[in-house]
Design a protein around this motif. Sequence first.
Motif, short mmCIF file in Angstrom:
data_model
loop_
_atom_site.label_atom_id
_atom_site.label_comp_id
_atom_site.label_asym_id
_atom_site.label_seq_id
_atom_site.Cartn_x
_atom_site.Cartn_y
_atom_site.Cartn_z
N VAL A 1 -3.56 15.71 -2.49
CA VAL A 1 -3.77 14.95 -1.47
C VAL A 1 -4.64 13.62 -2.12
O VAL A 1 -4.76 13.16 -2.05
N ARG A 2 -5.26 14.27 -2.82
CA ARG A 2 -6.85 12.99 -3.26
C ARG A 2 -5.97 12.36 -4.30
O ARG A 2 -5.95 11.06 -5.02
N PHE A 3 -5.12 12.27 -5.01
CA PHE A 3 -4.52 11.76 -6.02
C PHE A 3 -3.34 11.08 -5.32
O PHE A 3 -3.84 9.86 -5.55
N LEU A 4 -2.66 11.57 -4.28
CA LEU A 4 -1.91 11.03 -3.03
C LEU A 4 -3.36 9.42 -2.54
O LEU A 4 -2.16 8.12 -3.04
N MET A 5 -4.13 9.19 -2.34
CA MET A 5 -5.56 8.41 -1.77
C MET A 5 -5.40 7.62 -2.75
O MET A 5 -5.83 6.62 -2.45
N GLY A 6 -5.02 7.78 -3.67
CA GLY A 6 -5.48 6.72 -4.95
C GLY A 6 -3.92 6.11 -5.55
O GLY A 6 -3.85 5.07 -5.54
N GLY A 7 -2.97 6.09 -4.68
CA GLY A 7 -1.74 5.44 -3.95
C GLY A 7 -1.75 4.25 -3.16
O GLY A 7 -0.91 3.61 -3.13
N TRP A 8 -2.60 4.03 -2.83
CA TRP A 8 -3.04 2.93 -1.43
C TRP A 8 -2.79 1.45 -2.26
O TRP A 8 -3.60 1.67 -3.54
N ASN A 9 -2.69 0.43 -2.01
CA ASN A 9 -2.44 -0.84 -2.54
C ASN A 9 -3.39 -1.46 -2.46
O ASN A 9 -3.71 -1.67 -1.62
N THR A 10 -3.90 -1.46 -3.76
CA THR A 10 -5.36 -2.70 -3.63
C THR A 10 -4.59 -3.28 -4.48
O THR A 10 -6.09 -3.98 -4.71
N ASN A 11 -3.84 -4.28 -4.84
CA ASN A 11 -3.58 -5.25 -5.95
C ASN A 11 -4.49 -6.37 -5.14
O ASN A 11 -3.60 -7.18 -3.53
N PRO A 12 -4.87 -7.20 -6.07
CA PRO A 12 -5.66 -8.38 -4.71
C PRO A 12 -4.86 -9.56 -4.87
O PRO A 12 -5.04 -10.43 -4.30
N ASN A 13 -4.03 -9.36 -5.75
CA ASN A 13 -2.79 -10.62 -5.77
C ASN A 13 -1.83 -10.43 -4.82
O ASN A 13 -0.36 -10.94 -4.68
N ALA A 14 -1.33 -9.17 -3.87
CA ALA A 14 -0.41 -8.90 -3.44
C ALA A 14 -0.35 -9.86 -1.63
O ALA A 14 -1.28 -9.59 -1.50
N LYS A 15 1.11 -9.86 -1.54
CA LYS A 15 1.59 -11.33 -0.12
C LYS A 15 0.88 -10.41 0.73
O LYS A 15 0.55 -11.06 2.04
N THR A 16 1.71 -8.97 0.34
CA THR A 16 1.15 -8.02 1.78
C THR A 16 0.47 -6.86 1.73
O THR A 16 0.18 -6.08 0.51
N LYS A 17 -0.85 -6.54 1.82
CA LYS A 17 -2.09 -6.11 2.07
C LYS A 17 -2.10 -4.84 2.17
O LYS A 17 -1.10 -4.87 3.43
#
Length: 400
Positions: free
Chosen positions: A132-148
């Motif tokens: 679960v801790r690994f999964l939580m690291g999959g949140w999209n934090t790309n600063p250049n993302a159009k869809t945040k």
Amino acid sequence: MSLSNPNLEGYNVVRNFWLLYYNRNKGTFVAPKKCSGCYNEDRFVVWAVAVAVQAVVDGARIYPELRPLIAPGIDIFKKYKNPHLRGYSAAENGGNDKDIYYDDDAQVASAMLTAYEVTGEKRYLDLGRELVRFLMGGWNTNPNAKTKGGMCWHITNHYLNACTTAETAKACLQISRFIPNEAKIYIDFAAKCIDWQIRVLQDPSDKLIKDGVQDTSTDFNDTKWTYNVGTTLSAAAHLYHITKDPKWKQIADDLAAAGINRGVFFYDRDYDDAHRYWRDASYFVQLLIEGLADYLLYVGNEAPEGLPEKIQEEVRRHLVMFYEYMRDPRDGLYIQSFEPHRTYKEVYDSKYVKEFGGHKGWGLKDEDKSGDEPMKCLMGGGAAARVFFQGARVVPEVKY
């Protein structure tokens, strides 16, 4: 022969697929011949293994004689693990493969956490917590993302999809019950996931959930699968149970009603209302049924008047159809289709023509056949068992 006890049918399916696919010497599921879900000649992708092992654990909750299968089932996942990243790859590997999908791993985590719930063995909780801790690291934090925001589909592909986001939320809520001093972390993350899901992927016109969007794009994949409604419904209903925040109940009410609305995208609307059905494969439908069961569990008597009865009837109807059309009486296993014309030729001729008037021509789905012959697979077995185990939570006894 007819279906009366869905739990017993789920048990029979687990027993049958375990005897057919589990190889004790190799410590994993092995296909007698290549079939759907195999990434080589005889080994299955981790998604299929996760669904099958989840079915084993679901069954063991009800039938203690299945408990000895839990440990060897969970141990299969070791063959897929990347110990450096703490995730599980799509294929068996030596520990360095990075072909890791967050949605697959969310289902692995759920199987591990359910195993802990059923057995009380702490090692399953430890495995689930790490994942679960690994999964939580999959949140999209790309600063250049159009869809945040949103959960990524793959560790190298920031496609933000509904199944990964909702399944991760489900796993977080599952583990929050077992580690009280960390519970808020998991509940808050799950809430963030479902907030994003509703804000970004829900279609306000029918309340269904769109499949996803690439983080660098604003062009959505508008396909609306049953399991995206089901997993989001499970999480929203659970969030309401935990927080009693009415916004989660409203979301859950809307999703539950949408899931059984015979006029929406994932019903086959080529028929009159009485004959419409969920047209997705069983490995998707099982998660919609689970979502409806979770809704009744967590929202229960607070549901809008008449909705629980409609859910019960819709689940009952689909359990009967799945049993009557997709079960092979020769081995007690199921193909993956939920569409009554995509069944065995003899069933098409004897049942479909009579019940549905031969409205559509016969033909097996590609994933359910080898040449022109029906073909079973591990995913089909696991998904079928879960259809019945989860369905039994809604309709413990089937009458027709």
